[in-house]
Design a protein around this motif. Structure first.
Motif, PDB file in Angstrom:
ATOM      1  N   TRP A 164       0.823  -1.218   0.000  1.00 35.11           N
ATOM      2  CA  TRP A 164       0.000   0.000   0.000  1.00 35.11           C
ATOM      3  C   TRP A 164       0.859   1.271   0.000  1.00 35.11           C
ATOM      4  N   ALA A 165       2.134   1.144   0.261  1.00 32.15           N
ATOM      5  CA  ALA A 165       3.004   2.332   0.303  1.00 32.15           C
ATOM      6  C   ALA A 165       3.771   2.535  -0.995  1.00 32.15           C
ATOM      7  N   ILE A 166       3.746   1.536  -1.886  1.00 30.24           N
ATOM      8  CA  ILE A 166       4.566   1.607  -3.101  1.00 30.24           C
ATOM      9  C   ILE A 166       3.893   2.496  -4.137  1.00 30.24           C
ATOM     10  N   GLY A 167       4.566   3.583  -4.490  1.00 27.70           N
ATOM     11  CA  GLY A 167       4.083   4.456  -5.554  1.00 27.70           C
ATOM     12  C   GLY A 167       2.835   5.242  -5.199  1.00 27.70           C
ATOM     13  N   THR A 168       2.466   5.284  -3.930  1.00 28.14           N
ATOM     14  CA  THR A 168       1.218   5.934  -3.525  1.00 28.14           C
ATOM     15  C   THR A 168       1.436   7.297  -2.886  1.00 28.14           C
ATOM     16  N   GLY A 169       2.668   7.599  -2.515  1.00 29.11           N
ATOM     17  CA  GLY A 169       2.926   8.824  -1.768  1.00 29.11           C
ATOM     18  C   GLY A 169       2.606   8.671  -0.289  1.00 29.11           C
TER      19      GLY A 169
END
Ligand code: PGA
Length: 240
Positions: A164-169
C-alpha cells in the motif's frame, strides 16, 4: 553502512541513464564510504548506469528461475553477474502480483542468484487488505519462509515494502517501518550479515525520519530514484 537502492522499474532510455550516471557522479563527488549506493536499471541500461569509478554498484531488477537454455526473453543470474551486477532484486511486489511469482518461483530465483554469486535484495510486505485484517505479521512470516533454503552464511538484503506504500505517496510511519524491521530480524535471526531496507514512497523529506528509529539499514527507492539529485539527497538525508 546504510544501503540505498534505486529501482528504476521500466523507466529511462540510454541517454537518460548516462545523464543520470553523470549527475549522480557529480552529486557524490569523492564522498564515498558514508553509505553504499546501488542502481537497478532495466537490463538494457546496465552498462549505461554503471560508474567507471565504482562509487555505486549495479543490480538486476529480476532474473530467471532457470540457469540457462531455451527460455526466450529471460535473463539469467550468470548474465547479470557477467554484466557486472553485484545485487539482484527478487520478489518485488510488482513481480508477485503482476507476474504471478509465488514462493516456489522465488525460492528458485534465490538459488540461481546464489549460484552466480549475486546478493539478493529480497522484497516482501503486506497488502492494504492484509494490514486491515491484522495479518501483517502472518504475511511477513509466510514470505520469509521462501528464504528457508537460502544459505544463512551469505549476505542478504531484505526490503520491507508494504504494498500500500509503493508508488502511492503514502509511506509507512517510521514507527511501523521499525516494528516490521524488528519482527523481520526475529524471523531471520540466523543471519550474520543481514540488512533490512524500507521501501514505499521514500523521498528526501521523509528519509531522515524513517531512518532515525535506527531499525532499517537504508531504502529501496522507486519513483524518487529516477532523478539523480533526488536519489543523492535521500542518501545524504539517510547518512546524516
Ligand atoms: P516507490 O517504489 O518509491 O515509487 O514507492 C518503491 C519500490 O517499488 O521499490
Amino acid at each position: 553502512m546504510n544501503l540505498f537502492v534505486a529501482n528504476w522499474k521500466m523507466n529511462m532510455l540510454r541517454g537518460q541513464a548516462r545523464a543520470f550516471a553523470e549527475e549522480l557522479g557529480s552529486q557524490i563527488g569523492d564522498r564515498v564510504g558514508e553509505s553504499e549506493l546501488v542502481v537497478a536499471p532495466p537490463f538494457t541500461l546496465l552498462d549505461a548506469a554503471r560508474d567507471a569509478r565504482g562509487r555505486w554498484s549495479i543490480a538486476g531488477q529480476n532474473l530467471s528461475e532457470h540457469a540457462a537454455g531455451a527460455f526466450t526473453g529471460e535473463v539469467s543470474a550468470a548474465m547479470l553477474a557477467d554484466a557486472g551486477c553485484r545485487y539482484v532484486i527478487v520478489g518485488h511486489s510488482e513481480r508477485r502480483t503482476l507476474f504471478g511469482e509465488d514462493g516456489a518461483v522465488l525460492s528458485r530465483k534465490l538459488a540461481r542468484a546464489r549460484e552466480a554469486g549475486l546478493v539478493p535484495i529480497y522484497c516482501l510486505g503486506e497488502t492494504a487488505a492484509e494490514r486491515a485484517q491484522g495479518r501483517t505479521e502472518a504475511t511477513l512470516a509466510a514470505q520469509v519462509e521462501t528464504l528457508a533454503d537460502d544459505p544463512a552464511a551469505e549476505p542478504l538484503v531484505v526490503a520491507y515494502e508494504p504494498v500500500w506504500a509503493i508508488g502511492t505517496g503514502l509511506a509507512a510511519t517510521p514507527h511501523d517501518a521499525a516494528l516490521a524491521a524488528i519482527r523481520l530480524r526475529e524471523l531471520i535471526s540466523a543471519r550474520r550479515d543481514l540488512r533490512i531496507l524500507y521501501g514505499g514512497s521514500v523521498n528526501p523529506d521523509n528519509a531522515a525520519d524513517l531512518l532515525r528509529e535506527g531499525r532499517v539499514d537504508g531504502f529501496l527507492i522507486g519513483g524518487a530514484s529516477l532523478k539523480a539529485a533526488t536519489f543523492a539527497a535521500i542518501a545524504r538525508a539517510g547518512s546524516a
